[in-house]
Motif scaffolding. Structure first.
Motif, PDB file in Angstrom:
ATOM      1  N   VAL A   4     -27.108   8.153  20.571  1.00  0.00           N
ATOM      2  CA  VAL A   4     -27.717   8.432  21.868  1.00  0.00           C
ATOM      3  C   VAL A   4     -27.870   9.929  22.092  1.00  0.00           C
ATOM      4  O   VAL A   4     -28.919  10.395  22.570  1.00  0.00           O
ATOM      5  CB  VAL A   4     -26.886   7.787  22.997  1.00  0.00           C
ATOM      6  N   ALA A   5     -26.871  10.707  21.726  1.00  0.00           N
ATOM      7  CA  ALA A   5     -26.950  12.158  21.918  1.00  0.00           C
ATOM      8  C   ALA A   5     -28.122  12.747  21.142  1.00  0.00           C
ATOM      9  O   ALA A   5     -28.840  13.625  21.637  1.00  0.00           O
ATOM     10  CB  ALA A   5     -25.639  12.813  21.489  1.00  0.00           C
ATOM     11  N   GLY A   6     -28.358  12.237  19.930  1.00  0.00           N
ATOM     12  CA  GLY A   6     -29.447  12.766  19.120  1.00  0.00           C
ATOM     13  C   GLY A   6     -30.822  12.375  19.614  1.00  0.00           C
ATOM     14  O   GLY A   6     -31.795  13.094  19.382  1.00  0.00           O
ATOM     15  N   ALA A   7     -30.912  11.241  20.321  1.00  0.00           N
ATOM     16  CA  ALA A   7     -32.220  10.737  20.762  1.00  0.00           C
ATOM     17  C   ALA A   7     -32.494  10.988  22.234  1.00  0.00           C
ATOM     18  O   ALA A   7     -33.588  10.659  22.724  1.00  0.00           O
ATOM     19  CB  ALA A   7     -32.312   9.246  20.481  1.00  0.00           C
ATOM     20  N   ALA A   8     -31.544  11.565  22.974  1.00  0.00           N
ATOM     21  CA  ALA A   8     -31.632  11.648  24.439  1.00  0.00           C
ATOM     22  C   ALA A   8     -32.944  12.250  24.928  1.00  0.00           C
ATOM     23  O   ALA A   8     -33.548  11.765  25.893  1.00  0.00           O
ATOM     24  CB  ALA A   8     -30.446  12.430  24.981  1.00  0.00           C
ATOM     25  N   LYS A   9     -33.412  13.296  24.266  1.00  0.00           N
ATOM     26  CA  LYS A   9     -34.615  13.984  24.728  1.00  0.00           C
ATOM     27  C   LYS A   9     -35.879  13.155  24.525  1.00  0.00           C
ATOM     28  O   LYS A   9     -36.911  13.441  25.143  1.00  0.00           O
ATOM     29  CB  LYS A   9     -34.760  15.328  24.017  1.00  0.00           C
ATOM     30  N   ARG A  10     -35.807  12.146  23.685  1.00  0.00           N
ATOM     31  CA  ARG A  10     -36.983  11.320  23.399  1.00  0.00           C
ATOM     32  C   ARG A  10     -37.065  10.088  24.298  1.00  0.00           C
ATOM     33  O   ARG A  10     -38.085   9.392  24.281  1.00  0.00           O
ATOM     34  CB  ARG A  10     -36.941  10.850  21.936  1.00  0.00           C
ATOM     35  N   LEU A  11     -36.010   9.805  25.051  1.00  0.00           N
ATOM     36  CA  LEU A  11     -35.929   8.549  25.787  1.00  0.00           C
ATOM     37  C   LEU A  11     -36.545   8.651  27.177  1.00  0.00           C
ATOM     38  O   LEU A  11     -36.088   9.422  28.023  1.00  0.00           O
ATOM     39  CB  LEU A  11     -34.468   8.090  25.890  1.00  0.00           C
ATOM     40  N   ARG A  12     -37.578   7.831  27.424  1.00  0.00           N
ATOM     41  CA  ARG A  12     -38.156   7.684  28.757  1.00  0.00           C
ATOM     42  C   ARG A  12     -37.315   6.711  29.573  1.00  0.00           C
ATOM     43  O   ARG A  12     -37.163   6.843  30.789  1.00  0.00           O
ATOM     44  CB  ARG A  12     -39.584   7.144  28.637  1.00  0.00           C
ATOM     45  N   GLY A  13     -36.759   5.693  28.899  1.00  0.00           N
ATOM     46  CA  GLY A  13     -35.941   4.692  29.545  1.00  0.00           C
ATOM     47  C   GLY A  13     -35.313   3.798  28.494  1.00  0.00           C
ATOM     48  O   GLY A  13     -35.619   3.908  27.302  1.00  0.00           O
ATOM     49  N   ALA A  14     -34.414   2.913  28.921  1.00  0.00           N
ATOM     50  CA  ALA A  14     -33.754   1.993  28.002  1.00  0.00           C
ATOM     51  C   ALA A  14     -33.573   0.649  28.689  1.00  0.00           C
ATOM     52  O   ALA A  14     -33.244   0.583  29.876  1.00  0.00           O
ATOM     53  CB  ALA A  14     -32.409   2.544  27.553  1.00  0.00           C
ATOM     54  N   VAL A  15     -33.786  -0.408  27.920  1.00  0.00           N
ATOM     55  CA  VAL A  15     -33.548  -1.775  28.379  1.00  0.00           C
ATOM     56  C   VAL A  15     -32.537  -2.389  27.415  1.00  0.00           C
ATOM     57  O   VAL A  15     -32.779  -2.431  26.206  1.00  0.00           O
ATOM     58  CB  VAL A  15     -34.843  -2.602  28.398  1.00  0.00           C
ATOM     59  N   LEU A  16     -31.419  -2.850  27.953  1.00  0.00           N
ATOM     60  CA  LEU A  16     -30.313  -3.304  27.112  1.00  0.00           C
ATOM     61  C   LEU A  16     -30.136  -4.814  27.225  1.00  0.00           C
ATOM     62  O   LEU A  16     -30.165  -5.382  28.314  1.00  0.00           O
ATOM     63  CB  LEU A  16     -29.027  -2.594  27.524  1.00  0.00           C
ATOM     64  N   ILE A  17     -29.958  -5.439  26.061  1.00  0.00           N
ATOM     65  CA  ILE A  17     -29.758  -6.883  25.969  1.00  0.00           C
ATOM     66  C   ILE A  17     -28.560  -7.142  25.071  1.00  0.00           C
ATOM     67  O   ILE A  17     -28.083  -6.258  24.363  1.00  0.00           O
ATOM     68  CB  ILE A  17     -31.006  -7.596  25.399  1.00  0.00           C
ATOM     69  N   GLY A  18     -28.060  -8.382  25.086  1.00  0.00           N
ATOM     70  CA  GLY A  18     -27.072  -8.786  24.099  1.00  0.00           C
ATOM     71  C   GLY A  18     -25.626  -8.614  24.511  1.00  0.00           C
ATOM     72  O   GLY A  18     -25.294  -7.995  25.527  1.00  0.00           O
ATOM     73  N   ALA A  19     -24.753  -9.140  23.666  1.00  0.00           N
ATOM     74  CA  ALA A  19     -23.334  -9.236  23.974  1.00  0.00           C
ATOM     75  C   ALA A  19     -22.647  -7.884  24.124  1.00  0.00           C
ATOM     76  O   ALA A  19     -21.767  -7.713  24.966  1.00  0.00           O
ATOM     77  CB  ALA A  19     -22.643 -10.067  22.892  1.00  0.00           C
ATOM     78  N   ASP A  20     -23.020  -6.909  23.297  1.00  0.00           N
ATOM     79  CA  ASP A  20     -22.320  -5.619  23.295  1.00  0.00           C
ATOM     80  C   ASP A  20     -23.148  -4.498  23.923  1.00  0.00           C
ATOM     81  O   ASP A  20     -22.933  -3.318  23.625  1.00  0.00           O
ATOM     82  CB  ASP A  20     -21.943  -5.245  21.857  1.00  0.00           C
ATOM     83  N   ARG A  21     -24.059  -4.842  24.832  1.00  0.00           N
ATOM     84  CA  ARG A  21     -24.929  -3.829  25.436  1.00  0.00           C
ATOM     85  C   ARG A  21     -24.149  -2.795  26.238  1.00  0.00           C
ATOM     86  O   ARG A  21     -24.593  -1.651  26.382  1.00  0.00           O
ATOM     87  CB  ARG A  21     -25.969  -4.503  26.331  1.00  0.00           C
ATOM     88  N   ALA A  22     -22.962  -3.171  26.739  1.00  0.00           N
ATOM     89  CA  ALA A  22     -22.169  -2.227  27.533  1.00  0.00           C
ATOM     90  C   ALA A  22     -21.802  -0.993  26.725  1.00  0.00           C
ATOM     91  O   ALA A  22     -21.707   0.112  27.279  1.00  0.00           O
ATOM     92  CB  ALA A  22     -20.907  -2.909  28.059  1.00  0.00           C
ATOM     93  N   LEU A  23     -21.603  -1.142  25.431  1.00  0.00           N
ATOM     94  CA  LEU A  23     -21.259   0.011  24.589  1.00  0.00           C
ATOM     95  C   LEU A  23     -22.398   1.029  24.569  1.00  0.00           C
ATOM     96  O   LEU A  23     -22.169   2.242  24.601  1.00  0.00           O
ATOM     97  CB  LEU A  23     -20.934  -0.451  23.167  1.00  0.00           C
ATOM     98  N   ILE A  24     -23.628   0.545  24.510  1.00  0.00           N
ATOM     99  CA  ILE A  24     -24.783   1.444  24.524  1.00  0.00           C
ATOM    100  C   ILE A  24     -24.978   2.023  25.920  1.00  0.00           C
ATOM    101  O   ILE A  24     -25.279   3.213  26.069  1.00  0.00           O
ATOM    102  CB  ILE A  24     -26.045   0.706  24.045  1.00  0.00           C
ATOM    103  N   ARG A  25     -24.785   1.192  26.937  1.00  0.00           N
ATOM    104  CA  ARG A  25     -24.919   1.682  28.314  1.00  0.00           C
ATOM    105  C   ARG A  25     -23.940   2.820  28.591  1.00  0.00           C
ATOM    106  O   ARG A  25     -24.295   3.844  29.200  1.00  0.00           O
ATOM    107  CB  ARG A  25     -24.670   0.531  29.294  1.00  0.00           C
ATOM    108  N   GLU A  26     -22.719   2.688  28.136  1.00  0.00           N
ATOM    109  CA  GLU A  26     -21.719   3.731  28.353  1.00  0.00           C
ATOM    110  C   GLU A  26     -22.068   5.004  27.600  1.00  0.00           C
ATOM    111  O   GLU A  26     -21.871   6.117  28.101  1.00  0.00           O
ATOM    112  CB  GLU A  26     -20.342   3.210  27.938  1.00  0.00           C
ATOM    113  N   ALA A  27     -22.608   4.862  26.375  1.00  0.00           N
ATOM    114  CA  ALA A  27     -23.032   6.042  25.617  1.00  0.00           C
ATOM    115  C   ALA A  27     -24.199   6.737  26.314  1.00  0.00           C
ATOM    116  O   ALA A  27     -24.273   7.969  26.349  1.00  0.00           O
ATOM    117  CB  ALA A  27     -23.416   5.640  24.201  1.00  0.00           C
TER     118      ALA A  27
END
Length: 473
Positions: free
Chosen positions: A381-404
Motif C-alpha cells: 500500500v505504501a508503494g502504491a498510495a500515490k496511484r490510488l484514486r480509491g479502493a473497494v475491498l471484498i473477502g474474508a481478510d479485507r480488514a488487513l488491507i483496510r488497516e494498511a
C-alpha cells in the motif's frame, strides 16, 4: 524400455494432473503401482476407477497415506504434498527415495531410444506461466518443435513419454516441483523473481529460495536472472553449473555487457552477440509485448534470454512475442466504460504480483481482498498510495488491507463490502465505477487467494468481467 522399473513396487502420492500420468506410465513400464490419495471425492473416485481397470491399486481417503505401503521401494509424489507428511517421514526412516513427477519425467527422457529434448526451465514467484508461454511462442516462431509444459497444466510425463517428438521443451516449474527434482539438469534456466510465498509449505523463506535455486543446478549454457532482484543473482552464484555456463541478467534499464534490457523502447540483447562490450542486437519493440506493462516486459526479456541461449534468432524473438496472447485474468483489459478502463488481474493472488500490477497504471480504483495466506500489506500500500484514486475491498481478510490503507494512504476513499458471497463482485464493480473518473483504471488485483468466495482465481476474474459487461449494457 527402462528395466529399472519392471517389478518395482512404487507408491504414487496423489492423483490429479501429475499423479494419474505417473501411475499410468509406471504401470506401463512394468512397475507394481499403488496410488494413495487424501481426497475421496467424485473426481478422485472416477480417476481411481480408471486406474484400477489397468491393474493399479488405489487407496482413497485421509488414512491412505498414514504410513508406507508394504514393499514400497520408491515414492513418486504430486508436487503439492508437503514434505512433513507422515508418508514421507516413513520413507526417510526406511531409506525409500522420494521423487516428484518432474524427477520421474527427467529420468525417462529418451524413452525407446528417441533423442531427449533439452529443457529450457522457468521458475519464480510470479510470471512463470506467461514467460513459458512467451518462450514457447518464440521457439515455435523459430520453427522448432516445442510445447509449454510442467506446472502450466500439461504433464511433463505426457510430453516425455508421448508419441510426439520435440526439439526443445519450455518448462514451467514451481517450488514444490523443484523440491522433489534432485537430478534435474536444464539446458538453461531462469528465476524471474523471489518474494515470500508458500512459506507454510516450505517452512521458511530460505527454504523456499533454496528450492527455487535448484533450477540452476547443472545448467549447461545460461542461468538467466533478474538484475532488479538481487536474490535471483545470488542463487546463480550459489549454483553448481557446468563449465562454461554463463550468468545472463535481464533488466528494464540499459543492459550491461552480458545482459538483456531496454533502450529507447527497444528490447536489446548484449549477451548473445559478438563483442558484447560494443555491440547490441535489437530483438523487438516494447509495443510487440502484450500487454506492455513493466513486469510483462521483464517476462519477455527472460523468455528472450532463454531462447537466445538456445540459438534462436532475433527475428524469431520478435515474431514470437508479436504472436503471443496472454491467458485470461492476467492484467487483461476487459472494457472501457465512460472513459474508465476495467482490467482483470485476478491472477495477482499475492502482494508481489499485485505490486507489479499496480505499477502498470497511473490512477487506479483498486478492487482487492480475499484470503491473505498470512501476507501483510503495508509495503504494498505504501508503494502504491500515490496511484490510488480509491479502493473497494471484498473477502474474508479485507480488514488487513483496510488497516494498511488507513496507515499509509489515509487520503484514499475506501469502500468495505461486508459480504463474501459471489454477488459481492457486482457491487464491488459498481462502487468502483462510482469512485472512478475518466482516465482512471479500475483494477482487480486482489493480492489474495480467491477460495473464500470463488472456486479459483479464474471464477473470480469471470465474475469481474461479467460485472463490467453489466455496467456497459
Amino acid at each position: 524400455m527402462p528395466s529399472e522399473f519392471r517389478g518395482k513396487h512404487v507408491t504414487v502420492a496423489g492423483l490429479g494432473v501429475s499423479g494419474v500420468p505417473a501411475a499410468r506410465v509406471l504401470h506401463g513400464l512394468g512397475a507394481h503401482v499403488t496410488v494413495v490419495n487424501d481426497g475421496d471425492d467424485e473426481r478422485a473416485r472416477v480417476q481411481a476407477a480408471d486406474l484400477e481397470k489397468l491393474g493399479v491399486t488405489v487407496r482413497l481417503g485421509a488414512g491412505s497415506a498414514a504410513g508406507l505401503p508394504e514393499g514400497t521401494e520408491l515414492i513418486v509424489t504430486a508436487p503439492g504434498w508437503k514434505p512433513d507428511k507422515p508418508l514421507f517421514t516413513a520413507a526417510r526412516e526406511a531409506g525409500v527415495p522420494v521423487w516428484g513427477d518432474v524427477e520421474l519425467a527427467w529420468r525417462l527422457r529418451g524413452l525407446d531410444g528417441r533423442p531427449a529434448a533439452p529443457w529450457l526451465a522457468v521458475t519464480g514467484t510470479n510470471g512463470k506461466t506467461t514467460t513459458v508461454q512467451m518462450l514457447a511462442s518464440i521457439l515455435g516462431a523459430a520453427g522448432l518443435r516445442t510445447a509449454a509444459v510442467g506446472n502450466i497444466g500439461v504433464s511433463l510425463l505426457d510430453a516425455v513419454t508421448g508419441d510426439e517428438e520435440y526439439d526443445v521443451l519450455a518448462v514451467e516449474l514451481s517450488s514444490y516441483q523443484l523440491h522433489w527434482a534432485s537430478s534435474l539438469r536444464a539446458h538453461s534456466a531462469a528465476v524471474l523473481n523471489l518474494a515470500p510465498d508458500h512459506l507454510d509449505w516450505h517452512g521458511s523463506m530460505e527454504a523456499y529460495a533454496a528450492d527455487k535455486g535448484r533450477i540452476y543446478e547443472g545448467n549447461r549454457v545460461a542461468c538467466v536472472y533478474n538484475v532488479a532482484d538481487k536474490a535471483t543473482e545470488n542463487l546463480v552464484r550459489e549454483a553448481d553449473v557446468e563449465e562454461g555456463c554463463r550468468a545472463v541478467g535481464f533488466t528494464l534499464g540499459t543492459p550491461a555487457p552480458g545482459q538483456l534490457g531496454v533502450v529507447e523502447g527497444i528490447l536489446v540483447d548484449r549477451a548473445f552477440v559478438e563483442d558484447r562490450q560494443k555491440n547490441a542486437q535489437e530483438l523487438a519493440e516494447i509495443s510487440d509485448v502484450n500487454p506492455p506493462a513493466p513486469h510483462n516486459i521483464a517476462n519477455a526479456l527472460a523468455a528472450a534470454g532463454l531462447a537466445r541461449a538456445f540459438g534462436v534468432s532475433a527475428a524469431a524473438v520478435r515474431d514470437g512475442l508479436r504472436a503471443f496472447t496472454p491467458d485470461a485474468h492476467r492484467i487483461a483489459h476487459v472494457a472501457d466504460v465512460d472513459g474508465v478502463a476495467y482490467v482483470d488481474d485476478s491472477k495477482a493472488t499475492n502482494t508481489h504480483a499485485t505490486e507489479a500490477s499496480l505499477a502498470a497504471y497511473e490512477s487506479i480504483v483498486w478492487i482487492a481482498g480475499g484470503l491473505a495466506k498470512g501476507a501483510t500489506f503495508d509495503e504494498l500500500v505504501a508503494g502504491a498510495a500515490k496511484r490510488l484514486r480509491g479502493a473497494v475491498l471484498i473477502g474474508a481478510d479485507r480488514a488487513l488491507i483496510r488497516e494498511a490503507l488507513a496507515r499509509h494512504a489515509p487520503q484514499v476513499p475506501v469502500v468495505d463490502l461486508d459480504r463474501t458471497d459471489t454477488g459481492a463482485m457486482l457491487q464491488a464493480v459498481q462502487e468502483a465505477q462510482r469512485l472512478a473518473r475518466p482516465g482512471d483504471t479500475v483494477l482487480l488485483a486482489p493480492a489474495c487467494a480467491s477460495m473464500d468466495m470463488f472456486t479459483n482465481y479464474n471464477k473470480r476474474g469471470d465474475a469481474f468481467a461479467e460485472a463490467v459487461r453489466e455496467l456497459g449494457a
